[in-house]
Design an enzyme around this catalytic site. Structure first.
Site, PDB file in Angstrom:
ATOM      1  N   SER A  34     -10.544  11.130  -2.786  1.00  0.00           N
ATOM      2  CA  SER A  34      -9.493  11.851  -2.067  1.00  0.00           C
ATOM      3  C   SER A  34      -9.860  11.896  -0.588  1.00  0.00           C
ATOM      4  O   SER A  34     -10.997  12.190  -0.237  1.00  0.00           O
ATOM      5  CB  SER A  34      -9.373  13.277  -2.616  1.00  0.00           C
ATOM      6  N   GLY A  35      -8.903  11.554   0.269  1.00  0.00           N
ATOM      7  CA  GLY A  35      -9.163  11.545   1.703  1.00  0.00           C
ATOM      8  C   GLY A  35      -9.808  10.279   2.203  1.00  0.00           C
ATOM      9  O   GLY A  35     -10.156  10.172   3.377  1.00  0.00           O
ATOM     10  N   LYS A  38      -6.694   5.783   1.177  1.00  0.00           N
ATOM     11  CA  LYS A  38      -5.925   4.911   0.276  1.00  0.00           C
ATOM     12  C   LYS A  38      -4.434   4.907   0.614  1.00  0.00           C
ATOM     13  O   LYS A  38      -3.840   3.848   0.815  1.00  0.00           O
ATOM     14  CB  LYS A  38      -6.072   5.362  -1.185  1.00  0.00           C
ATOM     15  N   SER A  39      -3.842   6.091   0.621  1.00  0.00           N
ATOM     16  CA  SER A  39      -2.390   6.194   0.826  1.00  0.00           C
ATOM     17  C   SER A  39      -1.990   5.709   2.210  1.00  0.00           C
ATOM     18  O   SER A  39      -0.951   5.053   2.372  1.00  0.00           O
ATOM     19  CB  SER A  39      -1.921   7.636   0.627  1.00  0.00           C
ATOM     20  N   SER A 106      -8.076   7.240  -9.352  1.00  0.00           N
ATOM     21  CA  SER A 106      -8.482   6.515 -10.567  1.00  0.00           C
ATOM     22  C   SER A 106     -10.003   6.428 -10.661  1.00  0.00           C
ATOM     23  O   SER A 106     -10.585   5.359 -10.501  1.00  0.00           O
ATOM     24  CB  SER A 106      -7.831   5.132 -10.632  1.00  0.00           C
TER      25      SER A 106
END
Length: 198
Positions: A34-35, A38-39, A106
């Site tokens: 998270s962070g 990726k997005s 994931s």
């Protein structure tokens, strides 16, 4: 699996759909903490591919949990089911001839391997966004690490739950202060070199 069901073969298949779209369908599967970015990188990648005339669809972890996976929590069991559902949706989109981009933590190798196995050989591209935990914590765009450190969030990946880094990803992006746009360009070059993009 349910009883009394039969698979119906369709006259228009994946190859015909891919030829109509003039592209090689595949899943570009982003994984990382998270962070990690990726997005952000996935979003830039989709914009660049769209500008090239590619037909894509971006599945983002938070967005999917608003609908398809809205009934799931963050226990290990729910994480496994979350990735199973995404794998099946991705497979359908690949069958439609699309380039699918997924951005999910994931965290478990077995889940990512299972996602790979749902697809034909050469259709799964694992992209490891390799950002150190301390950098992800410094960014903490959603304030989740802070909550996890306080004990407000249990089973948070990297803190209370394990993250298993890919062993042999098709693409490896070290994202530790690098420019996201440059990282997306670097990824596009890797995808071209490996024959996923023309």
């Amino acid at each position: 699996m349910a009883n009394n069901i039969v698979w119906h073969e369709h006259k228009i298949d994946k190859q015909a759909r891919a030829e109509a779209k003039k592209q090689k369908p595949c899943v570009i599967w982003f994984t990382g903490l998270s962070g990690s970015g990726k997005s952000t990188i996935a979003n830039i990648l989709e914009q660049k591919l769209h500008a090239q005339g590619k037909q894509t669809y971006l599945l983002d972890g938070d967005n999917v949990r608003h609908g398809l996976c809205g009934d799931l929590g963050f226990s290990d069991k729910d994480r496994v089911e979350n990735i199973r559902r995404i794998s099946e949706v991705s497979k359908l989109f690949v069958d439609a001839g699309l380039i699918v981009i997924t951005a999910f933590i994931s965290p478990f190798r077995t889940d990512r391997d299972s996602a790979r196995q749902t697809l034909d050989k050469g259709e799964f591209v694992e992209v490891f966004v390799d950002t150190p935990l301390d950098v992800c914590e410094q960014r903490d765009p959603k304030g989740l690490y802070e909550k996890a450190r306080k004990g407000d969030i249990k089973d948070f990946t990297g803190i209370g739950s394990d993250y298993q880094s890919p062993l042999n990803p098709e693409c490896h992006l070290k994202f530790n202060g690098e420019d996201a746009e440059q990282s997306a360009d670097q990824l596009i070059e890797q995808l071209k070199q490996q024959g996923y993009l023309d």
